[in-house]
Design a protein around this motif. Structure first.
Motif, PDB file in Angstrom:
ATOM      1  N   VAL A  62       0.818  -1.202   0.000  1.00 62.42           N
ATOM      2  CA  VAL A  62       0.000   0.000   0.000  1.00 62.42           C
ATOM      3  C   VAL A  62       0.858   1.261   0.000  1.00 62.42           C
ATOM      4  O   VAL A  62       0.609   2.192  -0.757  1.00 62.42           O
ATOM      5  CB  VAL A  62      -0.962  -0.015   1.207  1.00 62.42           C
ATOM      6  N   PHE A  63       1.898   1.279   0.859  1.00 60.65           N
ATOM      7  CA  PHE A  63       2.621   2.547   1.038  1.00 60.65           C
ATOM      8  C   PHE A  63       3.807   2.704   0.094  1.00 60.65           C
ATOM      9  O   PHE A  63       4.316   3.794  -0.064  1.00 60.65           O
ATOM     10  CB  PHE A  63       3.065   2.711   2.487  1.00 60.65           C
ATOM     11  N   LEU A 112       1.451   1.243  -4.093  1.00 63.25           N
ATOM     12  CA  LEU A 112       0.259   2.009  -4.465  1.00 63.25           C
ATOM     13  C   LEU A 112       0.459   3.497  -4.251  1.00 63.25           C
ATOM     14  O   LEU A 112       0.169   4.320  -5.124  1.00 63.25           O
ATOM     15  CB  LEU A 112      -0.951   1.502  -3.673  1.00 63.25           C
ATOM     16  N   TRP A 113       0.984   3.866  -3.080  1.00 66.49           N
ATOM     17  CA  TRP A 113       1.175   5.290  -2.820  1.00 66.49           C
ATOM     18  C   TRP A 113       2.197   5.863  -3.805  1.00 66.49           C
ATOM     19  O   TRP A 113       2.038   6.963  -4.333  1.00 66.49           O
ATOM     20  CB  TRP A 113       1.620   5.478  -1.368  1.00 66.49           C
ATOM     21  N   ILE A 119       0.399   6.505  -7.042  1.00 68.64           N
ATOM     22  CA  ILE A 119      -0.538   7.627  -7.161  1.00 68.64           C
ATOM     23  C   ILE A 119       0.134   8.977  -6.946  1.00 68.64           C
ATOM     24  O   ILE A 119      -0.385   9.987  -7.364  1.00 68.64           O
ATOM     25  CB  ILE A 119      -1.736   7.495  -6.182  1.00 68.64           C
ATOM     26  N   SER A 120       1.287   9.043  -6.318  1.00 67.51           N
ATOM     27  CA  SER A 120       1.851  10.371  -6.034  1.00 67.51           C
ATOM     28  C   SER A 120       2.762  10.834  -7.169  1.00 67.51           C
ATOM     29  O   SER A 120       3.337  10.064  -7.886  1.00 67.51           O
ATOM     30  CB  SER A 120       2.608  10.355  -4.714  1.00 67.51           C
ATOM     31  N   PRO A 139      -5.269  12.660  -5.084  1.00 65.21           N
ATOM     32  CA  PRO A 139      -4.211  11.901  -4.407  1.00 65.21           C
ATOM     33  C   PRO A 139      -4.357  11.844  -2.886  1.00 65.21           C
ATOM     34  O   PRO A 139      -4.223  10.767  -2.294  1.00 65.21           O
ATOM     35  CB  PRO A 139      -2.939  12.654  -4.809  1.00 65.21           C
ATOM     36  N   LEU A 186      -7.172   9.669  -1.835  1.00 67.26           N
ATOM     37  CA  LEU A 186      -6.825   8.294  -2.165  1.00 67.26           C
ATOM     38  C   LEU A 186      -5.885   7.714  -1.115  1.00 67.26           C
ATOM     39  O   LEU A 186      -6.049   6.579  -0.664  1.00 67.26           O
ATOM     40  CB  LEU A 186      -6.157   8.288  -3.543  1.00 67.26           C
ATOM     41  N   LEU A 187      -4.918   8.555  -0.715  1.00 69.98           N
ATOM     42  CA  LEU A 187      -3.964   8.109   0.308  1.00 69.98           C
ATOM     43  C   LEU A 187      -4.709   7.738   1.575  1.00 69.98           C
ATOM     44  O   LEU A 187      -4.456   6.687   2.187  1.00 69.98           O
ATOM     45  CB  LEU A 187      -2.952   9.227   0.583  1.00 69.98           C
ATOM     46  N   ILE A 210      -6.659   4.381   1.028  1.00 68.89           N
ATOM     47  CA  ILE A 210      -5.864   3.151   1.022  1.00 68.89           C
ATOM     48  C   ILE A 210      -5.191   2.935   2.374  1.00 68.89           C
ATOM     49  O   ILE A 210      -4.940   1.805   2.774  1.00 68.89           O
ATOM     50  CB  ILE A 210      -4.821   3.128  -0.133  1.00 68.89           C
TER      51      ILE A 210
END
Lengths: 320, 211, 103, 713
Positions: B202-203, B206-207, B210-211, C32, C35-36, C39
């Protein structure tokens, strides 16, 4: 016991000897931290005194208490009564927790206040200083392996390994390094701040005392650290202008390629000072960005195995 | 607290305890192993701290960032295979409870195969990145990204060796205090890898995407 | 606890949460920051479910020390990560003004 | 994947080459010859007295927590001496290389050490003193004392215990090897980024530093887990939490710190290794790395580590003060709370090691206040010790003198620590010798507590007391040395002298440096008096034979069993009735009572496996240092294989029958009352054997082929 008493005496003879040593050199100027010559160092000393007095009182009383207990409850001397069961007292528990809590609370207030007053990015103590006259001097500090380059952007000039500043004018530094982390420290004027490659720290100082003060690289930066010293001269305003003119008329100039030569590892055993009458503008930012992009000035392998030989080689190259 | 009572009858006081045989071996063992796992968790916490510091955009040094090279659905298949592996291991443990040796071994083998799938997917992902020129030496950001994910993969690798050893031990020795204790420790190890994977997935993936 | 049902629930809960998180991330379902947050919540629930169903962390007597040590460790994880991140966000802010805030 | 290296490399020997051996170095070459001769003499003596078998059976393969602890302490003392020699070299260089007119030899412009060599000396000094002297000494004491204090027969994992010891030994050997093969890091014991990167440290020194630290970290983590589980799970019946001796409490809090913080060190060093071996950019200035991240990760471990070493020292003091004040410890519950408060706060203070980084006033304020909080529980502890003496009956035995010395050192160190916690003051003294003086005051607390404990617990392990006269001589010499070295150092700090100067530019500092050198000379005398102490004590060991309760006023459970402690600790597990069980039994006239019946007990078997794995970790560290890839891989595979093999064999241990126990106990009691003390009179080998005075002919062995009859190890 008799013999141990003698040893005890032998053990503490060092105390008076040290006191004698202290007395023999006790002119204040040896103790740079107790002889501040600038607003920043003054404030540092103020907090040191507050802390020392507070802690000294508590520690001193505790030490006396311990010594008194040691004397009074010495087995066989029958000076104090023996209470083999006594191991708890709510009153004393409150006291033993209370005193440190109060002391820490008291000191914490000063610690936070001092941190903001001496915040190297924006020391509020400077703004409060009433003696301030004239506009601030800006100095960009670049620490290399193992020299200091002080760029005076307002005067488009630079000086290696010497810092000259006018009295009663705030001085704002920007610091970075070309190679490894170094520490910028002038004990009588301002405390330490790291000069880090690829990063830009700040510091500031102000002094009303004309004189010459020692500057030190306070963080270990490799073989030449011990020689990476610089003299800081605080001069009167007029003398400062004169000095600026002197530097600006120096034949040496700093160029971008010249800086690349300058930043190569150099142990400044001869305390060389160089005046550069010109400096490309934005040198500091360019160095910062170059280092961030990965430029290094590596230390040759085993270069300091034989230092005398290295110094000879260094002198033979006539580097500047 | 009231240790210094006034009168003690020497005849009634218990001074020795000949019948005391200590503690349950398995729970002592699993506590020690669990403490090790927590310190292992601290390794990941420290790596996450490092990753956080090194995941600002300037840490990628103008180079590729995870938002360009992470493929969420590809990594999701890794997630699924790891979770299935953990599930298979859990099924094996349920079989062990019924003293079903065959069930346990098939559970272990299932966990092994799915773990290998996870690892193959990971290795494929990494070689793919390397082909695009994204390696540990590209920038501080990719260094942190690759170290964090590959330290987790290394845990999986050693876990797989351990599963193999346990398959052999259970086949040859059956359920002894030693093997059961180790199976329980391995269960904690394997399941913890799934928990850590949730954070990594996740971190980091995924993160980062998205960033 | 260490039953088939427990393991299956752990698998299903965490698997579905990861599926949801992946879907939202892959389709950029929210801005974002939102979303963060989403999740993060998914990860938190999945972690708790796994800790409970897979690691069997509970207050049963034979597990109590495992639980105690986990509870003691969690603040340390938070301190390690949290203080480091805070410290360096401040450091970047002060020493790399042009770069900070571009997380 | 691997980085390009400056200098040569070949597949067989890696970077190792003949010119890496500093045979032309005027300091190292004679030392090397001396070490070789010394080793040969040692080996010769062992062979001559036919002690190989004894050494192998009783020490090298042992899993007995007491013998392992003794070996930890021996490693610690040897490394303490090595670290002291480094300190002597640093002081000599600074007093010599002072002012522009000082002479220079051996290639140095001033003094006798080139900057590069000087950097290695102080880096080794710091690393050794913290991780290979203080840590093994404290781990050794925790190993010996904690299980006995809680009434356990051994640690929870005896084999893991041995493994931890041998990995620590491997680390010690690795750092000693760096003297003679290659060089050591010059980046300080904690390392600076990016000075340890390949561009600035191309040699193998930094690699030695990485792997030495990694090995000690691994060894200490294993030991920490073991002690935690032992304390949680192995307590005797009746030993409730609030009856635990304070030393056990402090060991518990210290090992929580070790377990939680050492991973951060392993990560920090692992990332340095990644930078140096794979060319990643964690701590480089460019390419998006962050060099302060290293400092952050290191002190994330480093500061808790400080409390890891100081807390057991506090525990030792808490054992010595009540015994020689003949009174229970004042404020037991407070003491426990204070220990855990220190452990807890230790996780929020690490930035105070780099206040000057420039992270801004908010961050500095937070960590400053958090740091000051540590002062509260520490202050409480000092008061508690003081009030333990209050209304007591104080005997100034040597152990008590050392404990009192530790108390005064703590007052000085605490006061200066509160100064350093204030950023406004810290800016002036950070990286100055004031900081050095401060943390040496704190480390001296540990050294004082350790020497106090050596004297305090020596009779428990070896069966006789150390000579009081020489112990006091050593104490006063050591104290005089500390005064002469560290008072001028504080003064120099106020003069603005920074640390790590291999050339001291200010001649005004010379008198102070000279006094410090004189202090070093006094320290040398105290080292000699320590040797004398051991010699005289061993000579008079019969006269100084100790009872179970060696001091007559002891309090905790370890004084219940015989001195020396039999290998099974307690023939029958004691039932604990009070907080200070031995004092309680004495007060109620129950002391000296023996169990009325004995039952079979179960003990772990010896094994050579831990030694083999320890040796292999050394090989692994050495091979990685020199980048001999085939050997690294071989060592790693061998370690894994040995672990797998051991897991197949298991450890069934062996049983001592009740009858056998009863015989050994009767012998012990008879020996205790016998005047001639025959069983400790033949030679030094037997001295070490004293701890095994009750042992069976030979403990069963597993792990080597000579004992095929055993079902397992």
């Amino acid at each position: 016991m008799q013999t141990s008493r003698k040893k005890q005496l032998a053990g503490i003879w060092g105390g008076p000897a040290l006191l004698g040593l202290w007395a023999s050199t006790a002119n204040a100027s040896v103790f740079w931290l107790f002889d501040p010559k600038g607003v920043m160092a003054d404030t540092d000393l103020y907090y040191m005194i507050v802390d020392l007095l507070t802690m000294g009182a508590i520690v001193g009383v505790t030490a006396l208490l311990v010594i008194w207990f040691m004397w009074r409850y010495h087995k066989g001397k029958n000076r104090g009564s023996y209470h083999p069961e006594w191991s708890h007292s709510s009153f004393l528990e409150v006291v033993v927790w209370g005193i440190p809590i109060i002391a820490v609370g008291f000191l914490a207030y000063f610690a936070v206040r001092g941190t903001f007053e001496l915040n190297p990015y924006n020391p509020t103590i400077l703004a409060r200083d009433t003696q301030t006259a004239g506009k601030p001097v800006r100095v960009d500090v670049v620490a290399t392996d193992w020299q200091w380059l002080f760029v005076y952007p307002q005067y488009h000039m630079a000086v290696a390994n010497q810092l000259v500043l006018p009295e009663h004018r705030p001085v704002f530094f920007r610091l970075t390094s070309t190679s490894v982390t170094s520490g910028f420290f002038i004990p009588q004027l301002v405390g330490m701040i790291d000069a880090m490659p690829g990063m830009r720290t700040k510091d500031a100082l102000e002094s009303g005392h004309v004189g010459e003060y020692q500057g030190i690289a306070s963080d270990y930066a490799g073989a030449g650290t011990s020689w990476m010293t610089f003299k800081t001269r605080i001069v009167s305003q007029e003398n400062f202008i004169g000095w600026v003119h002197k530097v600006q008329s120096s034949p040496a100039v700093m160029t971008e390629s010249g800086f690349n030569r300058f930043a190569r590892p150099y142990i400044n055993v001869h305390h060389r000072v160089v005046y550069f009458s010109q400096v490309p503008s934005g040198l500091f930012d360019r160095v910062l960005m170059e280092v961030m992009r990965g430029k290094t000035w590596p230390v040759p392998p085993q270069m300091t195995e034989n230092m005398v030989a290295y110094i000879q080689k260094q002198s033979a190259e006539h580097r500047d | 607290m009231s240790s210094h009572g006034n009168t003690v009858d020497p005849k009634k006081t218990v001074l020795w305890d000949a019948e005391y045989h200590g503690h349950d071996v398995i729970s002592t063992r699993s506590l020690g192993f669990f403490l090790y796992l927590l310190s292992d968790g601290m390794i990941f916490a420290t790596l996450f701290a490092a990753y956080g510091v090194l995941s600002y955009s300037h840490n990628y040094f103008g180079g590729p960032t995870p938002s360009q090279f992470v493929h969420p659905w590809y990594t999701f298949t890794q997630t699924v295979s790891l979770f299935l592996s953990v599930l298979a291991y859990g099924m094996g443990m349920a079989a062990m409870k019924n003293r079903n040796r065959g069930g346990l071994i098939s559970g272990l083998l299932g966990a092994l195969v799915l773990g290998v799938v996870f690892l193959c997917l990971d290795v494929h992902d990494m070689t793919d990145l390397a082909r695009q020129g994204i390696t540990i030496a590209t920038s501080g950001g990719t260094s942190a990204f690759i170290i964090l994910t590959q330290v987790h993969a290394a845990h999986i690798f050693f876990g797989l060796i351990w599963i193999l050893v346990m398959v052999a031990q259970v086949s040859s020795k059956g359920f002894t205090t030693d093997t059961v204790g180790r199976l329980l420790s391995l269960r904690m190890f394997w399941h913890l890898q799934a928990i850590i994977w949730v954070f990594v997935y996740v971190f980091v993936y995924l993160w980062g995407y998205i960033s | 606890m260490s039953s088939v049902r427990g393991y299956l629930s752990g698998f299903l809960i965490s698997g579905l949460l990861m599926l949801a998180a992946t879907y939202m991330a892959a389709t950029h379902a929210f801005p974002p920051f939102g979303l963060l947050m989403v999740i993060t919540v998914c990860a938190a629930i999945a972690t708790i479910a796994q800790t409970y169903f897979l690691l069997h962390i509970d207050t049963a007597e034979h597990n109590i020390w495992n639980t105690v040590s986990l509870v003691l460790f969690i603040p340390l994880f938070v301190l390690t990560i949290g203080l480091t991140w805070w410290m360096f966000s401040q450091l970047y802010l002060h020493t790399m003004p042009a770069m900070a805030g571009m997380h | 994947m691997l980085v390009q290296l400056p200098g040569g490399w070949n597949p067989l020997l890696g970077r190792l080459a003949l010119d890496q051996i500093p045979y032309d170095n005027p300091i190292l070459a004679p030392l090397f010859v001396a070490v070789v001769i010394g080793t040969l003499v040692m080996l010769g003596l062992i062979t001559y007295y036919r002690k190989w078998g004894y050494l192998w059976k009783e020490w090298l393969t042992t899993v007995d927590h007491k013998k392992l602890g003794v070996m930890y302490i021996i490693i610690g003392l040897v490394m303490l001496f090595r670290g002291f020699i480094d300190g002597l070299m640093i002081r000599t260089q600074q007093v010599w290389a002072n002012g522009p007119h000082s002479s220079g030899v051996f290639g140095a412009v001033h003094g006798y050490l080139t900057p590069f060599h000087f950097g290695q000396v102080y880096s080794a000094h710091g690393l050794i003193m913290i991780l290979l002297a203080a840590t093994p000494l404290l781990v050794g004491f925790m190993n010996i004392i904690v299980p006995i204090q809680i009434g356990a027969r051994d640690m929870a994992y005896p084999y893991l215990n041995a493994l931890g010891l041998w990995i620590t030994a491997a680390a010690a050997v690795l750092i000693m090897i760096s003297l003679f093969v290659g060089d050591f890091a010059h980046n300080g014991w904690f390392g600076y980024a990016p000075i340890f990167e390949l561009q600035y440290s191309p040699g193998v020194g930094v690699d030695y530093w990485i792997w030495t630290l990694q090995l000690t970290a691994l060894g200490t983590t294993l030991g920490g887990i073991n002690l935690l589980v032992t304390i949680i799970k192995m307590r005797a019946p009746g030993m409730t939490w609030f009856r635990l001796p304070i030393f056990v409490w402090t060991s518990l809090s210290a090992n929580i710190i070790a377990l939680t913080s050492f991973p951060a060190l392993q990560v920090a060093l692992g990332l340095v290794a990644a930078d140096r071996y794979f060319g990643s950019h964690f701590f480089t200035a460019g390419f998006g790395g962050n060099l302060m991240l290293y400092t952050n990760l290191f002190w994330l471990w480093g500061h808790p580590e400080v409390y890891f070493v100081i807390l057991p020292a506090f525990g030792m003091m808490s054992e010595i003060f009540p015994t020689f004040s003949e009174k229970p410890l004042f404020g037991y519950v407070t003491m426990v709370a204070a220990s855990f408060a220190i452990a807890g706060v230790s996780w929020m203070v690490w930035l105070h090691h780099f206040f000057t980084m420039g992270a801004g006033p908010q961050v500095n304020s937070f960590f400053s206040v958090a740091t000051m909080l540590v002062g509260i529980p520490t202050g409480v502890k000092v008061f508690n010790w003081a009030f333990t003496m209050y209304r007591g009956r104080i005997t100034y035995s040597a152990a008590m003198l050392w404990a009192i010395g530790a108390l005064f050192m703590l007052l000085v160190g605490g006061m200066t620590g509160m100064m350093l916690a204030v950023p406004a003051i810290n800016y002036m003294v950070h990286n100055s010798v004031f900081v050095i003086a401060h943390f040496h005051s704190m480390l001296l607390v540990i050294v004082y507590a350790i020497f106090g404990s050596v004297i305090f617990w020596f009779p428990k392990v070896f069966g006789f007391r150390l000579d009081e006269h020489w112990a006091k001589v050593m104490f006063w010499l050591f104290t005089a040395g500390s005064m002469l070295v560290f008072v001028p150092m504080y003064m120099l700090g106020f003069m603005g002298m920074t640390r790590r100067l291999d050339y001291v530019f200010n001649p005004a500092w010379h008198p102070y440096l000279a006094v410090m050198e004189a202090g070093i000379a006094v320290y040398c005398l105290s080292v000699l008096s320590f040797v004398m102490l051991l010699y005289v004590s061993i000579r008079d060991r019969v006269k100084n034979r100790a009872e179970a309760d060696a001091w007559g006023s002891s309090r905790s459970l370890e004084w219940l069993t015989h001195s020396p402690v039999p290998f099974y600790n307690f023939a029958v597990t004691p039932h604990v009735n009070a907080r200070d069980e031995v004092a309680w039994r004495r007060e109620h006239g129950l002391d000296g009572r023996q169990p009325d019946r004995y039952v079979d007990i179960h003990m772990p078997s010896n094994t050579g496996m831990a030694l083999y794995i320890g040796a292999l970790t050394f090989v692994l560290g050495f091979a990685l240092t020199w980048r001999i890839w085939w050997l690294s891989l071989l060592a790693l595979v061998a370690i894994i294989l040995l672990m797998v093999i051991r897991s197949f064999r298991g450890d069934d241990g062996y049983t001592i029958t009740g009858a056998e126990l009863e015989r050994m106990e009767k012998d012990a009691l008879r020996n205790r009352t016998r005047a001639d003390g025959k069983y400790v009179t033949d030679g030094l080998g037997q001295l070490a054997g004293a701890a095994m005075a009750y042992s069976r002919n030979s403990p069963p062995m597993g792990g080597n082929s000579s004992s095929g009859s055993q079902s397992g190890i």
